[in-house]
Design a protein around this motif. Sequence first.
Motif, mmCIF file in Angstrom:
data_model
loop_
_atom_site.group_PDB
_atom_site.id
_atom_site.type_symbol
_atom_site.label_atom_id
_atom_site.label_comp_id
_atom_site.label_asym_id
_atom_site.label_seq_id
_atom_site.Cartn_x
_atom_site.Cartn_y
_atom_site.Cartn_z
ATOM 1 N N GLU A 149 21.868 92.477 -11.065
ATOM 2 C CA GLU A 149 22.943 92.888 -11.975
ATOM 3 C C GLU A 149 24.191 93.293 -11.193
ATOM 4 O O GLU A 149 25.320 92.952 -11.581
ATOM 5 C CB GLU A 149 22.467 94.052 -12.855
ATOM 6 N N GLU A 150 23.987 94.031 -10.085
ATOM 7 C CA GLU A 150 25.124 94.432 -9.263
ATOM 8 C C GLU A 150 25.793 93.221 -8.623
ATOM 9 O O GLU A 150 27.035 93.154 -8.543
ATOM 10 C CB GLU A 150 24.659 95.412 -8.183
ATOM 11 N N ASP A 151 24.968 92.251 -8.151
ATOM 12 C CA ASP A 151 25.532 91.036 -7.551
ATOM 13 C C ASP A 151 26.346 90.244 -8.581
ATOM 14 O O ASP A 151 27.428 89.718 -8.270
ATOM 15 C CB ASP A 151 24.412 90.155 -6.987
ATOM 16 N N ILE A 152 25.800 90.146 -9.798
ATOM 17 C CA ILE A 152 26.511 89.422 -10.857
ATOM 18 C C ILE A 152 27.832 90.114 -11.181
ATOM 19 O O ILE A 152 28.873 89.467 -11.355
ATOM 20 C CB ILE A 152 25.620 89.330 -12.119
ATOM 21 N N LYS A 153 27.779 91.463 -11.240
ATOM 22 C CA LYS A 153 28.998 92.213 -11.519
ATOM 23 C C LYS A 153 30.040 92.002 -10.425
ATOM 24 O O LYS A 153 31.227 91.784 -10.706
ATOM 25 C CB LYS A 153 28.649 93.701 -11.641
ATOM 26 N N THR A 154 29.560 92.052 -9.159
ATOM 27 C CA THR A 154 30.473 91.837 -8.022
ATOM 28 C C THR A 154 31.075 90.444 -8.060
ATOM 29 O O THR A 154 32.276 90.250 -7.819
ATOM 30 C CB THR A 154 29.728 92.048 -6.698
#
Length: 213
Positions: A149-154
């Motif tokens: 989720e953090e990678d997608i957000k980034t």
Amino acid sequence: QVTLWLKKIYGDVPIPEYEVNERTVEILHEVMECNEERDRDVMLLIEDMKDRTTKYEAEIEYWQDILGESLGLSEGSLSQEATADLADLVESAVELEVEDTSLSSFYSAINDMTSELYKTKSKNEEMELKLKTLTKKLTSALMLEKNLEEDIKTLEESQEAEKATAEVRSNNLKFLEDKSKDLKIRISEAEAELVARGLDQSLTHEALMKSSE
């Protein structure tokens, strides 16, 4: 038969009205037979319990006589401590479900219970290990999900930034293109004006570029 049975069941209470036909009588007859069969089973059970009670009472009297005559023991002759120990013995025998109060029966029952305890403990440890493994896997999966989720957000933020940068570059390029067209028009107009005033054609921008090449 059905009418007599219903009168027996309801006694002094009036029998509820019902439609008398072959089907209802047949159903009531089946219920009557089941009821009578159950009553017979109950009576047999009661007779069996009465027989058991009689046998137990006779056995009690037999052992009371033996204890009284051989050992001089009676219900009131035991000390309070002995009575408590005897009660504990009986309670243990019932709890362990032994056939008698011999030492071998107690040891055998205790060994069986201990074996069952070890089996239960082993099973609990196995379940606990499975639970720990599942918890570890679940934690790892949740962490992976969070990281994704953090990678997608980034990535989305990066794409938004690149999109904004590309939009700025596109606007700058359009501005430069428009500016270049405007300058070309101005140069062309200036050259035309100069030519009209008698400028030598060899000194125009286009002529000078060709000469330079």
